[in-house]
Design an enzyme around this catalytic site. Structure first.
Site, mmCIF file in Angstrom:
data_model
loop_
_atom_site.group_PDB
_atom_site.id
_atom_site.type_symbol
_atom_site.label_atom_id
_atom_site.label_comp_id
_atom_site.label_asym_id
_atom_site.label_seq_id
_atom_site.Cartn_x
_atom_site.Cartn_y
_atom_site.Cartn_z
ATOM 1 N N HIS A 131 2.800 17.365 -50.261
ATOM 2 C CA HIS A 131 3.103 17.548 -48.865
ATOM 3 C C HIS A 131 4.176 18.707 -48.686
ATOM 4 C CE1 HIS A 131 2.428 16.789 -44.540
ATOM 5 N NE2 HIS A 131 3.738 16.535 -44.614
ATOM 6 N N TRP A 182 -2.547 11.562 -47.563
ATOM 7 C CA TRP A 182 -2.322 11.178 -46.337
ATOM 8 C C TRP A 182 -2.784 11.871 -45.423
ATOM 9 C CZ3 TRP A 182 -0.671 6.535 -44.178
ATOM 10 C CH2 TRP A 182 -0.035 6.631 -43.307
ATOM 11 N N LYS A 230 0.058 20.114 -36.368
ATOM 12 C CA LYS A 230 -0.704 19.549 -35.285
ATOM 13 C C LYS A 230 -0.415 20.380 -34.149
ATOM 14 C CE LYS A 230 0.737 15.006 -37.324
ATOM 15 N NZ LYS A 230 -0.276 14.897 -38.432
ATOM 16 N N SER A 240 2.514 20.315 -41.157
ATOM 17 C CA SER A 240 2.526 19.100 -40.861
ATOM 18 C C SER A 240 2.437 18.712 -39.319
ATOM 19 C CB SER A 240 3.809 18.280 -41.566
ATOM 20 O OG SER A 240 3.387 16.986 -41.888
HETATM 21 C C1 GCU Z 1 4.423 11.833 -41.520
HETATM 22 C C2 GCU Z 1 3.159 11.481 -40.498
HETATM 23 C C3 GCU Z 1 2.227 12.638 -40.393
HETATM 24 C C4 GCU Z 1 3.005 14.065 -40.368
HETATM 25 C C5 GCU Z 1 4.254 14.093 -41.354
HETATM 26 C C6 GCU Z 1 5.348 15.395 -41.332
HETATM 27 O O1 GCU Z 1 3.646 11.460 -42.817
HETATM 28 O O2 GCU Z 1 2.414 10.348 -40.699
HETATM 29 O O3 GCU Z 1 1.190 12.782 -39.440
HETATM 30 O O4 GCU Z 1 2.201 15.192 -40.523
HETATM 31 O O5 GCU Z 1 4.980 12.969 -41.276
HETATM 32 O O6 GCU Z 1 5.258 15.793 -40.102
HETATM 33 O O7 GCU Z 1 5.683 15.462 -42.267
#
Ligand code: GCU
Length: 430
Positions: free
Chosen positions: A406, A356, A269, A265
């Protein structure tokens, strides 16, 4: 009356714009509504010159893309290095019922009267000389990834979480082991790998506040937040991942040539950005990294640039906000972030219900990075259509989309281990 209503509407309109509360477009989850887009071509220089060889990629195109990602998106990391102090806080010889050993190392920095202390937890498989290692940051403290009572609680700021018994922004015993499902340490050890993990908030607490974490150690006189093209929080977490690599390189129990970087997540990144910037990471894995990670921004599917910059204004550099609602103006897109990792293997993991994060956009980043891998004689993702659910593809770029949402599941780890095994075996056989 009519006039009064109009005046009130005008005031509300101006107010909402002034404070960035302007209505955002609906989240799009409909493939047929993805805007038409043209991706920037990784194999053409901005002046139109084609890139023909791995050399031209490395010497001409790649540095220019790195600059674009730095300047427009993640922000520049500080150029200067600080000298770390490593302190072995604890060592154990019989972790996980004797499967592994444990080390807890404090990595400390000091500059301009500010200190940063980051706590690295390392498990290494017993009986393996110089083990390959997975590196991954965690979300709530090292104590959450295992029931191991010896693991030191983080003393950094932690977001409150009722489910994890975290209040007053401080970790306590109640949070021990609450994230074991994401970290199958025993299986990792049995597979012959070590695991090194750190709480991401040790590097920079995940809040819109640039007075804490690593940033202030690098401020110039009078500076209190990063400049428009300087690193946000994701850049800071990536910086921390590089400092973990510095440590691993001088640990004789670790094979620093076989270190696999994994992130989930927002930490996916950070893993992609760190993996792009730091060639010492042999393999890079993104799990559900989505917008600002593996997903193509121009698709504006699920989370968009505007949404991420609004909900998490501290993640990217200030310049990135210029692209809110204007993805087509970005000089780069995320396939080029994947391409920056070439020729090293990269794995992109998605989850079916994690729309998402745009699983298809994540796959397409791999597909569109593949021509760069081909320059090195490496095999990327050839099929423009994503594979079926739970049908992983493992080339030099790997991909799967598993069932479920997720999260990081055992299924994901099984793929990561198999992918790393295959890649490392191929290197040994050469
Ligand atoms: C939120 C955010 C995402 C991210 C996620 C996470 O959903 O919008 O961009 O990847 O959190 O880190 O769990």
């Amino acid at each position: 009356m009519n006039v009064l209503i109009r005046v009130i509407c005008l005031i509300l309109f101006l107010f909402s714009h002034r404070y960035g509360m302007a209505q955002q477009p609906q989240v799009n989850y409909d493939e047929s509504k993805v805007p038409e887009y043209t991706l920037p071509d990784p194999l053409h220089l901005p002046d139109g010159h084609p890139v023909h060889s791995a050399n031209e990629w490395m010497n001409d195109r790649r540095p220019q893309l790195v600059r674009s990602f730095e300047h427009e998106m993640y922000g520049k990391m500080p150029g200067r290095q600080l000298t770390p102090t490593y302190t072995m806080l604890e060592e154990g010889n019989a972790a996980f019922a004797g499967l592994g050993t444990r080390k807890q190392v404090e990595i400390a920095f000091e500059n301009q009267g500010r200190q940063l202390k980051m706590l690295l937890l390392i498990y290494l498989p017993k009986g393996v000389d110089r083990a390959p290692v997975f590196v991954g940051l965690n979300f709530y403290g090292n104590q959450t990834i295992t029931q191991d009572p010896q693991v030191i609680l983080t003393s950094s700021w932690v977001p409150n979480n009722d489910n994890f018994g975290i209040d007053a922004n401080a970790a306590n015993e109640a949070s021990r082991g609450v994230r074991v499902s994401r970290w199958p340490v025993a299986d990792i050890l049995r597979a012959g790998y070590g695991l090194a993990t750190m709480y991401y908030g040790d590097i920079d607490p995940d809040r819109d506040d640039f007075t804490d974490g690593v940033h202030p150690l690098f401020y110039q006189n009078g500076q209190s937040r990063p400049k428009d093209d300087e690193w946000g929080a994701i850049g800071a977490w990536a910086w921390g991942l590089m400092r973990i690599m510095d440590y691993l390189q001088q640990d004789p129990d670790v094979d620093a040539d076989r270190v696999v970087l994994m992130g989930h997540s927002r930490l996916g990144k950070a893993a992609l950005w760190a993996g792009a910037m730091d060639p010492r990471y042999a393999i890079v894995i993104s799990n559900d990294s989505g917008c600002g990670g593996a997903a193509i921004s121009r698709r504006a599917f699920g989370e968009t640039v505007q949404r991420i910059n609004t909900a998490f204004p501290h993640w990217f550099c200030t310049n990135f906000k210029r692209y809110n609602g204007h993805e087509a103006d970005l000089p780069v897109d995320q396939h080029e972030l994947i391409a920056l990792i070439a020729p090293r293997p990269v794995y992109i993991a998605s989850a079916e219900d994690d729309q998402w994060a745009d699983p298809t956009g994540e796959y397409l980043a791999g597909v569109n990075a593949s021509p760069v891998y081909a320059l090195f004689g490496k095999m990327g993702l050839q099929d423009p259509r994503p594979p079926a659910v739970n049908q992983p593809v493992h080339y030099d770029i790997g991909y799967h989309r598993r069932t479920g949402g997720h999260d990081v599941k055992m299924y994901d780890w099984q793929q990561f281990i198999a992918f790393a095994d295959r890649q490392f075996r191929a290197v040994r056989q050469r």
